[in-house]
Design an enzyme around this catalytic site. Structure first.
Site, PDB file in Angstrom:
ATOM      1  NE  ARG A 172      -4.008  -0.170   2.017  1.00 43.99           N
ATOM      2  CZ  ARG A 172      -4.980  -0.404   3.060  1.00 43.99           C
ATOM      3  NH1 ARG A 172      -5.017  -0.856   4.347  1.00 43.99           N
ATOM      4  NH2 ARG A 172      -5.296   0.463   3.180  1.00 43.99           N
ATOM      5  CG  HIS A 190      14.153 -19.933   7.789  1.00 46.69           C
ATOM      6  ND1 HIS A 190      12.912 -19.650   8.468  1.00 46.69           N
ATOM      7  CD2 HIS A 190      14.820 -19.388   8.395  1.00 46.69           C
ATOM      8  CE1 HIS A 190      13.984 -18.923   9.089  1.00 46.69           C
ATOM      9  NE2 HIS A 190      14.605 -19.384   9.030  1.00 46.69           N
ATOM     10  CG  ASP A 232       8.012 -16.840  15.880  1.00 48.78           C
ATOM     11  OD1 ASP A 232       7.991 -16.428  14.939  1.00 48.78           O
ATOM     12  OD2 ASP A 232       9.413 -16.664  16.661  1.00 48.78           O
ATOM     13  CE  LYS A 245      11.773 -13.153  19.982  1.00 48.41           C
ATOM     14  NZ  LYS A 245      13.102 -12.919  19.007  1.00 48.41           N
ATOM     15  CD  GLU A 252      16.063 -16.035  18.678  1.00 47.83           C
ATOM     16  OE1 GLU A 252      16.584 -15.624  18.049  1.00 47.83           O
ATOM     17  OE2 GLU A 252      14.897 -16.042  18.740  1.00 47.83           O
ATOM     18  CE  LYS A 275       8.062 -18.497  11.903  1.00 43.12           C
ATOM     19  NZ  LYS A 275       7.965 -18.308  12.610  1.00 43.12           N
ATOM     20  CG  HIS A 326      10.756 -22.465  12.571  1.00 41.82           C
ATOM     21  ND1 HIS A 326      10.634 -22.112  11.501  1.00 41.82           N
ATOM     22  CD2 HIS A 326      10.668 -21.151  12.986  1.00 41.82           C
ATOM     23  CE1 HIS A 326      10.686 -21.396  11.109  1.00 41.82           C
ATOM     24  NE2 HIS A 326      10.814 -19.384  11.797  1.00 41.82           N
TER      25      HIS A 326
END
Length: 451
Positions: free
Chosen positions: A43, A164, A221, A326, A202, A134, A226
């Site tokens: 947009r 991925h 997520d 995280k 991570e 995803k 994954h």
């Protein structure tokens, strides 16, 4: 091979960080020719020049190591067309033409149904392909409805639900290590393997992703897609071939054989938490609830852990632990296969005998095997590790996925029934967490997670 790629949501983070560098890598390896066209659309009130300028800057930032001529060729192939992806007339003007094209929906999952409906009304050219990032739906019911809409638009083999992780070299090595090495396959069962850990921990915090992450959380997520995909590759029966039918059939078998979790199972076999204020390396990290764009009322988790069992002849008695978090103090991204201890140690030997552990490093990529041997002292055991050096792949994961889309190889895409089965696995967890049957713990940023 398809020569026209349309990206809806073209000026977002996914295009900037992954799709544009992936295309440049394909060009550098000779997979994209001069006929290739990239059409960006969203947009934004941009023209071709503005889009090309933006694409050049993002390639410099995220793909600076790629050859300059490859980056320039991708930029030169790009044009821009403003459109509302939920408006069928707008969409029809973007995809108009006689030749087949690939349409990449680089959009939030909530927009997928409206976008697919608009594409259906726009009447794509025969032979076109649809690519979805995803997660595929926001829950089981929405995944079923999305699959219904897609089935009305294109054949299932033309739908590419991409993850991925499946294109990462070491992920492929999880399967090849089993099937190409006689020394491993006879041991690849519950008789010899006690536990498999699939971990994506991570040290990065939210990093400005509140718009998506706060409505998803660690379970949706990472675990639902994954990590469950990695579980499939670890636990699947050897396929007849690596063709799309055989490989995906065996992955669905794994998901269907995951033992359904009861409320009591969820209470005792899952954990959820979010990070509080803390310190990672040399910088302070605010609490998750204080990050910009976060709604504390959503009670979104940034750490999710689920223990699963597989009801099959091969895996009865083996524990599968899936975890992602995280803002942790340690960056650990690996598949860890823990073998059972040997049944007998010769009398008179000293030193600790640890069970063998096979580790597939995901990021950075690597392979290591922990063994026990003789130490420097007589009749004393000592651990040692065998490691393998991994050559870098010729294509990044998104380059590999885009090549599969453009050439028509769906083996690494996720089939509709597979997407639904993955939601079935985590639905009891989502339900129990929504009812607060499992407390939402906190852990300081920079720590090892909840106690």
């Amino acid at each position: 091979m398809i020569d026209r790629l349309v990206i809806f949501g073209a000026t977002g983070d996914l295009s900037a960080r992954f799709l544009l560098p992936g295309l440049a890598a394909l060009r550098a390896e000779g997979h994209l020719g001069d006929r290739f066209q990239l059409v960006g659309s969203d947009r934004s009130d941009w023209d071709d020049g503005q889009f090309q300028s933006w694409a050049a800057s993002q390639l410099e930032r995220h793909g600076g190591g790629l050859p300059t001529d490859a980056r320039k060729a991708v930029v030169a192939s790009a044009r821009f067309q403003r459109a509302d992806v939920t408006d069928s007339a707008d969409v029809a003007s973007v995809v108009a033409g006689d030749d087949p094209l690939a349409v990449y929906l680089a959009l939030p999952p909530a927009l997928f149904p409206s976008a697919v409906t608009a594409l259906h009304r726009a009447e794509l050219p025969a032979g076109s392909r649809i690519v979805l990032e995803k997660p595929f739906g926001e829950d089981l019911d929405s995944a079923v409805e999305l699959n219904r809409l897609l089935a009305e638009l294109v054949p299932e083999e033309a739908v590419y639900r991409v993850d991925h992780f499946l294109a990462m070299t070491t992920v492929a090595n999880v399967l090849s290590a089993r099937l190409a090495n006689r020394v491993l396959e006879p041991l690849w069962n519950s008789t010899h393997i006690a536990e498999v850990e699939i971990v994506w921990d991570e040290d990065l915090a939210l990093e400005g992703r509140a718009g998506y992450y706060d409505s998803a959380g660690a379970l949706k997520d990472m675990v639902q897609n994954h990590l469950l995909q990695l579980l499939c590759l670890v636990a699947m029966e050897p396929p007849v071939s690596l063709g799309e039918r055989d490989l995906r059939d065996r992955k669905v078998d794994v998901l269907r054989s995951v033992r359904p979790l009861t409320d009591d199972d969820v209470v005792h076999r899952t954990r959820r938490a979010r990070y509080a204020a803390g310190r990672i390396d040399d910088h302070d990290v605010p609490a998750y609830v204080d990050e910009e764009g976060v709604d504390p009322g959503r009670r979104t988790e940034t750490f999710a852990e689920v223990e699963l069992e597989i009801d099959s002849w091969r895996w009865s008695g083996t524990k599968f632990l899936l975890r992602s978090g995280k803002a942790l103090g340690t960056d650990r991204k690996e598949v860890t296969v823990r073998f059972r201890p040997v049944p007998h140690i010769p009398f008179g030997h000293g030193g600790e005998v640890l069970p063998n552990v096979l580790r597939f490093g995901l990021e950075p990529e690597g392979l290591a095997l922990d063994l026990t041997g003789m130490g420097p002292h007589a009749r004393t055991f000592a651990p040692f590790t065998l490691t393998a050096r991994m050559d870098p792949p010729d294509l990044p994961p998104y380059g590999r996925l885009l090549l599969d889309v453009l050439t028509g190889d769906p083996a690494l895409s996720i089939r509709g029934d597979e997407a639904e089965e993955a939601w079935r696995v985590v639905t009891p967890v989502l339900s129990a967490w929504e009812r607060d049957l499992v407390p939402l713990q906190e852990y300081p940023a920079g720590s090892q997670g909840p106690s």
